[in-house]
Design an enzyme around this catalytic site. Structure first.
Site, PDB file in Angstrom:
ATOM      1  N   PRO A 166       0.343   5.884  -0.171  1.00 34.64           N
ATOM      2  CA  PRO A 166      -0.624   6.933   0.153  1.00 34.64           C
ATOM      3  C   PRO A 166      -1.708   7.119  -0.905  1.00 34.64           C
ATOM      4  O   PRO A 166      -2.851   7.435  -0.583  1.00 34.64           O
ATOM      5  CB  PRO A 166       0.260   8.182   0.283  1.00 34.64           C
ATOM      6  CG  PRO A 166       1.582   7.658   0.737  1.00 34.64           C
ATOM      7  CD  PRO A 166       1.739   6.351   0.026  1.00 34.64           C
ATOM      8  N   THR A 226       0.810  -1.220   0.000  1.00 32.08           N
ATOM      9  CA  THR A 226       0.000   0.000   0.000  1.00 32.08           C
ATOM     10  C   THR A 226       0.843   1.271   0.000  1.00 32.08           C
ATOM     11  O   THR A 226       1.884   1.337   0.644  1.00 32.08           O
ATOM     12  CB  THR A 226      -0.930   0.003   1.222  1.00 32.08           C
ATOM     13  OG1 THR A 226      -1.737  -1.176   1.204  1.00 32.08           O
ATOM     14  CG2 THR A 226      -1.819   1.224   1.225  1.00 32.08           C
ATOM     15  N   GLU A 231      -6.127  -6.436   3.505  1.00 31.84           N
ATOM     16  CA  GLU A 231      -6.044  -7.563   2.545  1.00 31.84           C
ATOM     17  C   GLU A 231      -7.193  -7.546   1.542  1.00 31.84           C
ATOM     18  O   GLU A 231      -7.564  -8.588   0.999  1.00 31.84           O
ATOM     19  CB  GLU A 231      -6.005  -8.906   3.281  1.00 31.84           C
ATOM     20  CG  GLU A 231      -4.887  -9.041   4.292  1.00 31.84           C
ATOM     21  CD  GLU A 231      -3.517  -8.784   3.693  1.00 31.84           C
ATOM     22  OE1 GLU A 231      -3.195  -9.386   2.661  1.00 31.84           O
ATOM     23  OE2 GLU A 231      -2.772  -7.966   4.270  1.00 31.84           O
ATOM     24  N   ALA A 268      -2.346   4.652  -3.319  1.00 28.12           N
ATOM     25  CA  ALA A 268      -2.608   3.340  -3.923  1.00 28.12           C
ATOM     26  C   ALA A 268      -2.986   2.369  -2.821  1.00 28.12           C
ATOM     27  O   ALA A 268      -2.127   1.718  -2.229  1.00 28.12           O
ATOM     28  CB  ALA A 268      -1.388   2.838  -4.690  1.00 28.12           C
TER      29      ALA A 268
END
Length: 380
Positions: free
Chosen positions: A127, A125, A364, A129
């Site tokens: 900021p 991950t 997830e 995306a």
């Protein structure tokens, strides 16, 4: 289809639950309040083989299947979600190395994780995306026989305590097929240019380390790349198919534990001259909770057994993940309601379970993403 666990699986469940009951309650409140990772607990869990249990014996693992791994995860979260999160996450990302890594990588990185010498994480991950993982911008540029990484990741489990991370990054930004732009690279966190910052103040699972990490001209050798360059997207989806099953087991465990807390309270508490457990409204709650939990458990372990037989059904995995998370949130809400005002107080475990539950519908793959996967699989 056989809906019963094998004798060995039942023994594994029993062992995991006993370990959790012996070790979790004495530290659960403290590590949650202090947002402190339980290093001693991690060492103990490693010594008895609960960390990276799916890794083969060749690399010091127990060689368990996904079903056994999820049995352990369920029992841990049943006793305390915070402790369970910490122990189940210290090897997060090992699935990628286990399935796609080289022999040298498995020896160098899997073994110390299993034996409790090192903690790892997976950095996906960013900021900008989150659910759209393929919009990441962290780049690994090839320079001779090395890669130079630049970029930022956020919400990274073990980012500030891990010894290395499996980093999902862009290695070929010009590739026509956008899925061929990505690779997975192992980055040791003591390399120059790596920086991390712990993120505090989370709603739940507060003892588990969550961090922001930065890569500023971080150099790693080419042999740290996992598998083939440009195959990172495929490896990521393979990782999610396994990690989402683990989260589904988390949900089943939390729901079971929350229901048991609720039942224990209504069996002891009296109002209007009788036990709360004798009121029809609470009896209906228990019946519904037990039914939904059993449905989530059946769905989860159907998916794990199929995966253990070599068939990763992404539709079934997505169903198990979002449904078990939803059941956990719904069950813990009802269980707290059964506690009345006591459930709102931090001294009661149900309040911590309540806070811990919400993450199951987010990480997830959010429940919205999982439903989209299910819908696409059906409608296409």
């Amino acid at each position: 289809m056989n809906f019963e666990f094998t004798k060995e699986q039942m023994e594994i469940r029993k062992s995991a639950r006993q370990f959790a009951k012996n070790e979790f309650p004495q530290i659960a409140k403290e590590i949650d309040a202090q947002e402190k990772f339980p290093f001693e607990l991690w060492k103990k869990a490693s010594e008895v083989g609960f960390i990276g249990c799916y890794v083969t014996e060749k690399y010091e693992g127990a060689g368990y299947g996904i079903t056994e791994h999820c049995c352990i995860a369920e029992e841990f979260w049943r006793v305390d979600p915070g402790c369970g999160q910490c122990l189940c996450s210290v090897a997060i990302g090992a699935e990628v190395i286990d399935r796609f890594g080289s022999e040298e990588q498995k020896k160098a990185f899997l073994t110390p994780v299993v034996t409790g010498e090192k903690i790892m994480g997976i950095a996906i991950t960013e900021p900008n995306a989150g659910s759209d993982a393929f919009s990441i911008t962290t780049e690994a540029r090839k320079d001779g026989n090395e890669y130079i990484l630049n970029g930022q990741k956020t919400f990274i489990t073990n980012g500030s305590i891990g010894h290395f991370l499996v980093v999902f990054c862009v290695t070929d930004p010009e590739a026509e097929n956008y899925r061929k732009r990505f690779s997975m690279i192992i980055v040791e966190t003591d390399r120059p240019g790596f920086k991390s910052q712990k993120m505090s103040g989370k709603l739940g699972v507060r003892a588990s380390d969550t961090s922001e990490v930065w890569f500023n001209q971080v150099r790693v050798p080419e042999e740290n790349r996992i598998g083939v360059e440009g195959e990172g997207a495929k490896y990521l989806m393979g990782f999610f198919n396994r990690s989402r099953l683990m989260v589904a087991a988390f949900g089943v465990g939390l729901a079971q534990g929350a229901m048991e807390l609720g039942i224990n309270h209504i069996q002891q508490r009296r109002q209007f001259g009788k036990r709360l457990a004798d009121f029809q409204v609470n009896r209906s709650k228990v019946a519904e909770m037990a039914t939904f939990i059993e449905a989530a458990r059946c769905l989860t372990y159907k998916a794990t057994q199929m995966a253990d037989n070599g068939h990763y059904d992404k539709k079934l995995v997505a169903m198990a993940k979002w449904f078990s998370g939803w059941i956990a949130v719904r069950t813990v809400d009802e269980a707290l309601q059964m506690h009345g005002g006591y459930g709102y107080m931090g001294e009661y475990d149900i309040s911590r379970f309540y806070r811990d539950a919400k993450i199951l519908e987010i990480y997830e793959g959010t429940k919205e993403v999982e439903k989209e996967i299910v819908a696409n699989s059906i409608l296409k």
